[in-house]
Design a protein around this motif. Structure first.
Motif, mmCIF file in Angstrom:
data_model
loop_
_atom_site.group_PDB
_atom_site.id
_atom_site.type_symbol
_atom_site.label_atom_id
_atom_site.label_comp_id
_atom_site.label_asym_id
_atom_site.label_seq_id
_atom_site.Cartn_x
_atom_site.Cartn_y
_atom_site.Cartn_z
ATOM 1 N N VAL A 31 -16.700 120.165 -3.176
ATOM 2 C CA VAL A 31 -16.725 121.522 -2.930
ATOM 3 C C VAL A 31 -18.001 122.138 -2.749
ATOM 4 C CG1 VAL A 31 -15.585 123.944 -3.446
ATOM 5 C CG2 VAL A 31 -14.393 121.668 -3.927
ATOM 6 N N SER A 32 -18.369 122.866 -1.549
ATOM 7 C CA SER A 32 -19.985 123.038 -1.612
ATOM 8 C C SER A 32 -19.912 124.416 -0.522
ATOM 9 C CB SER A 32 -20.669 121.866 -1.310
ATOM 10 O OG SER A 32 -20.651 121.537 -0.008
ATOM 11 N N LEU A 33 -21.421 124.676 -0.495
ATOM 12 C CA LEU A 33 -21.447 125.868 0.400
ATOM 13 C C LEU A 33 -21.444 125.289 1.812
ATOM 14 C CD1 LEU A 33 -22.341 128.786 0.599
ATOM 15 C CD2 LEU A 33 -24.697 127.998 0.436
ATOM 16 N N ASP A 34 -21.009 126.100 2.672
ATOM 17 C CA ASP A 34 -21.070 125.436 3.909
ATOM 18 C C ASP A 34 -22.388 126.473 4.468
ATOM 19 O OD1 ASP A 34 -20.738 125.133 6.698
ATOM 20 O OD2 ASP A 34 -18.641 125.215 6.928
ATOM 21 N N VAL A 35 -23.592 125.995 4.498
ATOM 22 C CA VAL A 35 -24.615 126.484 4.958
ATOM 23 C C VAL A 35 -24.610 127.163 6.311
ATOM 24 C CG1 VAL A 35 -27.026 126.566 5.167
ATOM 25 C CG2 VAL A 35 -25.847 125.105 3.192
ATOM 26 N N ALA A 36 -24.039 126.169 7.161
ATOM 27 C CA ALA A 36 -24.272 126.612 8.719
ATOM 28 C C ALA A 36 -23.266 127.684 8.978
ATOM 29 C CB ALA A 36 -23.629 125.340 9.527
ATOM 30 N N ARG A 37 -22.235 128.010 8.184
ATOM 31 C CA ARG A 37 -21.161 128.968 8.257
ATOM 32 C C ARG A 37 -21.643 130.290 7.526
ATOM 33 N NH1 ARG A 37 -16.308 127.390 7.114
ATOM 34 N NH2 ARG A 37 -15.399 129.353 8.045
ATOM 35 N N THR A 38 -22.551 130.305 6.581
ATOM 36 C CA THR A 38 -22.819 131.344 5.780
ATOM 37 C C THR A 38 -24.379 132.039 6.171
ATOM 38 O OG1 THR A 38 -21.849 130.103 3.868
ATOM 39 C CG2 THR A 38 -23.215 131.867 3.216
ATOM 40 N N SER A 39 -24.150 133.318 6.207
ATOM 41 C CA SER A 39 -25.174 134.331 6.460
ATOM 42 C C SER A 39 -25.044 135.470 5.701
ATOM 43 C CB SER A 39 -25.188 134.810 7.845
ATOM 44 O OG SER A 39 -24.073 135.390 8.164
ATOM 45 N N HIS A 40 -26.526 135.979 5.192
ATOM 46 C CA HIS A 40 -26.397 136.973 4.130
ATOM 47 C C HIS A 40 -25.837 138.160 4.948
ATOM 48 C CE1 HIS A 40 -29.181 135.177 1.585
ATOM 49 N NE2 HIS A 40 -29.895 134.710 2.651
ATOM 50 N N GLY A 41 -25.126 139.040 3.793
ATOM 51 C CA GLY A 41 -24.385 140.162 4.346
ATOM 52 C C GLY A 41 -22.997 140.116 4.394
ATOM 53 N N HIS A 42 -22.766 138.537 4.501
ATOM 54 C CA HIS A 42 -21.352 138.265 4.770
ATOM 55 C C HIS A 42 -20.616 137.468 3.753
ATOM 56 C CE1 HIS A 42 -21.386 139.840 8.943
ATOM 57 N NE2 HIS A 42 -22.590 139.427 8.814
ATOM 58 N N PRO A 43 -19.444 137.355 3.504
ATOM 59 C CA PRO A 43 -18.913 136.409 2.318
ATOM 60 C C PRO A 43 -19.249 134.898 2.793
ATOM 61 C CG PRO A 43 -17.189 137.929 3.195
ATOM 62 C CD PRO A 43 -18.250 138.048 4.142
ATOM 63 N N LEU A 44 -19.633 134.180 1.920
ATOM 64 C CA LEU A 44 -20.092 132.852 2.115
ATOM 65 C C LEU A 44 -18.850 132.042 2.421
ATOM 66 C CD1 LEU A 44 -19.032 130.948 -0.533
ATOM 67 C CD2 LEU A 44 -21.005 131.999 -1.660
ATOM 68 N N ALA A 45 -19.248 131.069 3.052
ATOM 69 C CA ALA A 45 -18.232 129.871 3.364
ATOM 70 C C ALA A 45 -18.232 128.789 2.395
ATOM 71 C CB ALA A 45 -18.358 129.548 4.880
ATOM 72 N N VAL A 46 -17.139 128.661 2.087
ATOM 73 C CA VAL A 46 -16.901 127.247 1.122
ATOM 74 C C VAL A 46 -16.333 126.132 1.735
ATOM 75 C CG1 VAL A 46 -15.596 126.568 -0.716
ATOM 76 C CG2 VAL A 46 -16.282 128.803 -0.814
ATOM 77 N N LYS A 47 -16.970 124.835 1.799
ATOM 78 C CA LYS A 47 -16.831 123.858 2.492
ATOM 79 C C LYS A 47 -16.172 122.793 1.444
ATOM 80 C CE LYS A 47 -20.083 120.804 3.680
ATOM 81 N NZ LYS A 47 -21.032 120.397 4.398
ATOM 82 N N VAL A 48 -14.761 122.420 1.929
ATOM 83 C CA VAL A 48 -14.178 121.434 1.043
ATOM 84 C C VAL A 48 -14.118 119.975 2.053
ATOM 85 C CG1 VAL A 48 -11.968 120.896 -0.066
ATOM 86 C CG2 VAL A 48 -12.847 123.134 -0.103
ATOM 87 N N GLU A 49 -14.250 118.889 1.213
ATOM 88 C CA GLU A 49 -14.345 117.659 1.769
ATOM 89 C C GLU A 49 -13.300 116.820 1.114
ATOM 90 O OE1 GLU A 49 -18.331 116.676 3.931
ATOM 91 O OE2 GLU A 49 -18.689 117.627 2.054
ATOM 92 N N ARG A 50 -12.243 116.185 1.575
ATOM 93 C CA ARG A 50 -11.396 115.246 0.786
ATOM 94 C C ARG A 50 -12.119 113.903 0.679
ATOM 95 N NH1 ARG A 50 -7.003 111.562 1.653
ATOM 96 N NH2 ARG A 50 -5.663 111.707 -0.063
ATOM 97 N N VAL A 51 -12.103 113.400 -0.367
ATOM 98 C CA VAL A 51 -12.667 111.743 -0.944
ATOM 99 C C VAL A 51 -11.616 111.068 -0.534
ATOM 100 C CG1 VAL A 51 -13.876 110.213 -2.283
ATOM 101 C CG2 VAL A 51 -14.170 112.637 -2.459
ATOM 102 N N ASP A 52 -11.689 110.210 0.648
ATOM 103 C CA ASP A 52 -10.512 109.191 1.033
ATOM 104 C C ASP A 52 -10.549 108.134 -0.006
ATOM 105 O OD1 ASP A 52 -10.149 110.448 3.411
ATOM 106 O OD2 ASP A 52 -11.607 109.588 4.437
ATOM 107 N N ASP A 53 -9.325 107.427 0.001
ATOM 108 C CA ASP A 53 -9.153 106.226 -0.795
ATOM 109 C C ASP A 53 -10.276 105.189 -0.587
ATOM 110 O OD1 ASP A 53 -6.997 107.415 -2.209
ATOM 111 O OD2 ASP A 53 -5.418 106.399 -0.759
ATOM 112 N N MET A 54 -10.629 104.422 -1.471
ATOM 113 C CA MET A 54 -11.618 103.355 -1.383
ATOM 114 C C MET A 54 -12.781 103.639 -0.573
ATOM 115 S SD MET A 54 -9.675 101.146 -2.416
ATOM 116 C CE MET A 54 -10.792 99.521 -2.172
#
Length: 285
Positions: free
Chosen positions: A173-196
């Motif tokens: 879970v991290s900041l989605d920098v490409a979709r975040t800009s000042h003056g707007h709610p930040l975009a949170v990026k979620v990446e699922r970790v696959d098996d193996m």
């Protein structure tokens, strides 16, 4: 800076994090606990002889939160997340179903029809836990951006057992920098970790070493025994051998110890969960 990594195997999860807090080459702590074990739980009403007791608590599996980045912000997000997932509420909702709610209804004092029995208790799924972390990140990250006028530098690995499937899940879970800009709610990026597979956060240099390490990749691949004929000696031994994840854990610890980034180091924490034991977090000497 930090190095934190998780390996999601079949029926096993392994994670490691360093213990150093440092900034601009100055070390503040070498014993920071960057992996925290949290046990999500909820309260639900139970009615007996016309009296509703709302103090009954349900919990099952533990979850771990591993962080990298700005300590102050990571601590705020972690505390908000912990408060949320340990303070969940369940109630009977209109229509008669049992579900998670924001607050309890005040309409059923002493009414037995709102009693929730053991077989009706909902499971705490990975989605529920993940959503609470996403909300905590959103709220604290937005506040940070308003006050500091800078993007938050913090990321997490969340891992634990889905209460419905019984399987381990892990997410970055991290900041989605490409979709975040000042003056707007930040975009949170979620990446699922696959098996193996392996995921890493923190120092880009050290994370790249872990993700590109051939020895670790081989240990992950070899953590699943090759198929053996049913009833054969190999099948019996493989079924009872819980140690195939040890090479994975050992290599992850070695890579963390070999870090060349001066802001990575200190006391290591290792988290391991298997099919027979819930997640436990230990210090590595």
């Amino acid at each position: 800076m930090t190095i934190g990594a998780v390996a999601k195997l079949r029926g096993v999860v392994v994670a490691v994090a360093d213990g150093r807090l440092a900034r601009e080459g100055h070390v503040s702590l070498d014993t920071a606990a960057k992996i925290g074990l949290i046990r999500p739980e909820y309260r639900y009403p139970v009615s007996s002889m016309g009296t509703v007791d709302r103090g009954q608590t349900y919990h099952l599996y533990g979850w771990c939160l591993l962080y990298a980045g700005t300590y102050a912000l990571a601590s705020e997000i972690r505390d908000a997340f912990r408060s949320a997932v340990t303070g969940l509420l369940v109630d009977r909702v209109p229509g008669g179903d049992v579900d998670f709610v924001e607050e309890w209804s005040g309409d059923h004092k002493g009414n037995d029809e709102f009693h929730i029995g053991p077989t009706e208790l909902p499971k705490i799924t990975a989605r529920i836990v993940l959503d609470e972390l996403r909300r905590a990140y959103q709220a604290k990250g937005d506040e940070w951006m308003v006050n500091r006028i800078e993007l938050p530098d913090v990321e997490f690995i969340l891992f634990g057992t889905d209460g419905e499937t019984g399987a381990y899940e892990a997410y970055v879970v991290s900041l989605d920098v490409a979709r975040t800009s000042h003056g707007h709610p930040l975009a949170v990026k979620v990446e699922r970790v696959d098996d193996m597979s392996v995921a890493a956060i923190g120092s880009p240099t050290e994370a790249a070493k872990i993700l590109g390490d051939a020895t670790l990749a081989a240990a992950v691949r070899d953590s699943v025994p090759p198929p053996s004929p049913p009833g054969s000696l190999d099948a019996v031994l493989d079924a009872g051998e819980p140690s195939r994840h040890r090479k994975v854990a050992t290599r992850m610890v070695e890579l963390a110890r070999q870090a060349s980034d001066p802001e990575v180091g200190g006391q290591l924490l290792l988290a391991i969960g298997t099919s027979s034991h819930d997640i436990r977090v230990v210090q590595v000497d």
